[in-house]
Write a protein that holds these residues in place. Structure first.
Motif, short mmCIF file in Angstrom:
data_model
loop_
_atom_site.label_atom_id
_atom_site.label_comp_id
_atom_site.label_asym_id
_atom_site.label_seq_id
_atom_site.Cartn_x
_atom_site.Cartn_y
_atom_site.Cartn_z
N UNK A 101 0.83 -1.21 0.00
CA UNK A 101 0.00 0.00 0.00
C UNK A 101 0.86 1.25 0.00
N UNK A 102 1.83 1.32 0.89
CA UNK A 102 2.63 2.55 1.00
C UNK A 102 3.75 2.62 -0.03
N UNK A 103 4.10 1.49 -0.65
CA UNK A 103 5.09 1.51 -1.73
C UNK A 103 4.49 2.14 -2.98
N UNK A 104 3.20 1.90 -3.20
CA UNK A 104 2.55 2.26 -4.45
C UNK A 104 1.73 3.55 -4.31
N UNK A 105 2.17 4.66 -4.90
CA UNK A 105 1.41 5.91 -4.78
C UNK A 105 0.05 5.86 -5.45
N UNK A 178 15.24 2.58 -4.07
CA UNK A 178 14.36 1.45 -3.79
C UNK A 178 15.16 0.20 -3.42
N UNK A 179 16.29 -0.01 -4.08
CA UNK A 179 17.07 -1.21 -3.77
C UNK A 179 17.62 -1.19 -2.35
N UNK A 180 17.90 0.00 -1.83
CA UNK A 180 18.37 0.10 -0.45
C UNK A 180 17.26 -0.33 0.51
N UNK A 181 16.03 0.06 0.21
CA UNK A 181 14.90 -0.35 1.03
C UNK A 181 14.66 -1.85 0.88
N UNK A 208 7.33 -6.57 -6.44
CA UNK A 208 6.27 -5.55 -6.48
C UNK A 208 6.88 -4.16 -6.41
N UNK A 209 7.83 -3.96 -5.49
CA UNK A 209 8.48 -2.65 -5.35
C UNK A 209 9.22 -2.26 -6.62
N UNK A 210 9.88 -3.22 -7.23
CA UNK A 210 10.62 -2.92 -8.46
C UNK A 210 9.67 -2.56 -9.60
N UNK A 211 8.53 -3.23 -9.65
CA UNK A 211 7.54 -2.93 -10.69
C UNK A 211 7.01 -1.50 -10.52
N UNK A 212 6.72 -1.13 -9.29
CA UNK A 212 6.26 0.24 -9.02
C UNK A 212 7.34 1.25 -9.40
N UNK A 213 8.57 0.94 -9.02
CA UNK A 213 9.70 1.84 -9.32
C UNK A 213 9.90 2.00 -10.82
#
Length: 219
Positions: A101-105, A178-181, A208-213
Motif C-alpha cells: 500500500x505505502x510503496x505504491x502511490x 528502492x534497492x536500499x529499502x 512488487x516494489x521494483x515494478x512500481x519503481x
C-alpha cells in the motif's frame, strides 16, 4: 438520485469541464499550496471556465473542501484498510500487503496524507476527520495482528508501531533508492512481526516494489 445529482449529471451551456476536473485541480492546488491555495476563481482560470461551471457541481468552496476530504478517505484510508484485510497465510505476508500500500502511490498518496495533516493543524473539524480516519486505519492493523494470534495489547502495540513508523519514515523524506529499502525488507518484517518471513514473501514484495519503481501499477 436527488435533484442536485440530476443537475450535475446533465451539464449544459457553458459547462466545459467535469466535476472530476474541478476535483483534480483542487487536489493539485492542495498539494502545491495547502488548503489556502484551493480557491474557486484561480481554479476556474486554470480550467478556462467561468465560476458558473463550479456551481454546477459544488454548492460552495466548503462543499469542494468536503469533497477533497472524502476523496482522501476513499483512497488513502481505504487503501490501508483494504490491504490490512487482504487474505494472507502468515503475519509476515499480511504486513507485506500493507507495505504494498505505502510503496505504491497509486494506492496511497503520501503527499496527500501530509497535506491533510497540515490542514488539520489549523482546522478542528478537519482534525476530527483525520482522527477518525487514523482510528479506522489503526483498528484495521490491530485486527490484522489479532487475526494471526497476537494477544490484544500486543496487537494494539504492533499496529501502532507499524503505522506510526511508516508515517515518520515518510515524513523523514530519506529519498533512499528502492534497492536500499529492498535489502532491508526481511529485517523490517522481522522487526514488525517478530517472525522471519518466507523467502517467497520477500521475493514477491521486492518484485512488487521494483515494478512500481519502473512505473508499472502491479496488483
Amino acid at each position: 438520485m436527488n435533484a442536485t445529482q440530476d443537475k450535475a449529471a446533465e451539464p449544459t451551456g457553458n459547462v466545459k469541464v467535469t466535476r472530476q476536473d474541478w476535483l483534480d485541480a483542487a487536489l493539485a492546488a492542495l498539494l502545491k499550496s495547502g488548503v489556502e491555495g484551493v480557491k474557486i476563481q484561480p481554479l476556474g482560470v486554470q480550467l478556462q471556465v467561468s465560476r458558473s461551471s463550479f456551481y454546477w457541481y459544488f454548492t460552495s468552496r466548503k462543499d469542494l473542501l468536503r469533497a477533497l476530504l472524502e476523496h482522501w478517505q476513499r483512497t488513502n484510508t481505504a487503501a490501508i484498510v483494504a490491504m490490512a484485510e487482504r487474505p494472507a497465510q502468515t503475519i509476515t505476508e499480511a504486513v507485506g500487503n500493507v507495505f504494498r500500500c505505502v510503496i505504491n502511490p497509486a494506492l496511497f498518496d503520501t503527499r496527500l496524507d501530509f497535506a491533510i495533516r497540515d490542514w488539520a493543524r489549523r482546522a478542528p473539524d478537519v482534525r476530527a476527520v483525520l482522527q477518525a480516519s487514523e482510528a479506522e486505519r489503526l483498528e484495521a492493523l490491530r485486527a490484522m495482528f489479532a487475526r494471526f494470534g497476537c494477544p490484544e495489547l500486543e496487537a494494539i502495540a504492533r499496529a501502532r508501531i507499524l503505522y506510526y513508523m511508516q508515517i515518520g519514515y515518510d515524513d523523514a523524506q530519506l529519498n533512499e533508492p528502492m534497492e536500499a529499502r529492498n535489502r532491508l525488507v526481511p529485517s523490517y518484517l522481522i522487526g514488525f512481526t517478530g517472525q522471519a518471513p518466507l523467502q517467497s514473501e520477500v521475493d514477491a514484495l521486492i518484485a512488487y516494489a521494483r515494478a512500481v519503481d519502473a512505473g508499472e501499477n502491479p496488483k
